[in-house]
Design a protein around this motif. Structure first.
Motif, PDB file in Angstrom:
ATOM      1  N   GLU A   1       3.368  36.971   8.818  1.00 19.72           N
ATOM      2  CA  GLU A   1       3.374  36.109  10.007  1.00 19.72           C
ATOM      3  C   GLU A   1       4.183  34.842   9.736  1.00 19.72           C
TER       4      GLU A   1
ATOM      5  N   ASP B   1       8.170  33.722  10.988  1.00 24.01           N
ATOM      6  CA  ASP B   1       8.106  32.660  11.998  1.00 24.01           C
ATOM      7  C   ASP B   1       9.507  32.337  12.510  1.00 24.01           C
TER       8      ASP B   1
ATOM      9  N   THR C   1      -2.222  39.465   5.762  1.00 21.65           N
ATOM     10  CA  THR C   1      -1.452  39.563   6.999  1.00 21.65           C
ATOM     11  C   THR C   1      -0.795  38.226   7.364  1.00 21.65           C
ATOM     12  N   ARG C   2      -1.342  37.151   6.858  1.00 17.57           N
ATOM     13  CA  ARG C   2      -0.774  35.829   7.144  1.00 17.57           C
ATOM     14  C   ARG C   2       0.622  35.666   6.534  1.00 17.57           C
TER      15      ARG C   2
ATOM     16  N   SER D   1      -2.634  45.846   3.108  1.00 16.15           N
ATOM     17  CA  SER D   1      -2.639  44.744   4.062  1.00 16.15           C
ATOM     18  C   SER D   1      -4.059  44.193   4.149  1.00 16.15           C
TER      19      SER D   1
END
Length: 159
Positions: free
Chosen positions: A116, A120, A112-113, A72
């Protein structure tokens, strides 16, 4: 020591692998080395990424992508560091953030994006992130975000 930890066979290259990973992962610390009477490494234990790992010299068994280790990454610089380091030499790129290091070990280098965006609550965002990732080898955060922005603009949700 972790209750469950990977023990990996490296043929006769465990010491090489130990030095290799310690040179890539800044938090890697060798905690134990066992040697045969002739001085050759039998096994070594290291702490890396908050995990205990055991590298063993043993018989040659190829690694397989059904087992991979996910790294990560906080930002693109971290993604680039691990990607470039682990594919250097005889490593090879795969798809969707997967690669194989020079020993054949499979790794997933994940900013990590990515989770995310893929998690969503807006399905347009999640789908755009997934589609963008599917077209990548190394994950490029700026490209993920551009794909999401374009999808949101095209859907009219951004208006």
């Amino acid at each position: 020591m972790s209750k469950i930890s990977p023990a990996l066979l490296y043929g006769d290259r465990a010491e090489e692998a130990l030095d290799y990973y310690c040179g890539i992962f800044p938090d890697a610390i060798v905690t134990d080395r066992s040697r045969y009477p002739d001085g050759k490494l039998l096994a070594a234990t290291l702490e890396m990424g908050g995990q205990t790992w055991t590298l063993i010299n043993g018989y040659e068994v190829p690694f397989h992508e059904s087992v991979s280790f996910m790294v990560s990454c906080a930002d693109q610089a971290e993604v680039d560091h691990y990607w470039d380091s682990l594919t250097a030499g005889d490593g090879r790129e795969s798809q969707c953030g997967w690669l194989f290091d020079r020993f054949g070990m499979a790794w997933q280098i994940v900013p990590t994006r990515l989770p995310e965006l893929m998690g969503d609550s807006d399905p347009v965002v999640a789908q755009a992130a997934m589609q963008a990732m599917m077209g990548m080898t190394k994950i490029v955060i700026a490209d993920l975000e551009s794909a999401v922005e374009a999808a949101v603009a095209a859907s009219g949700a951004g208006s």
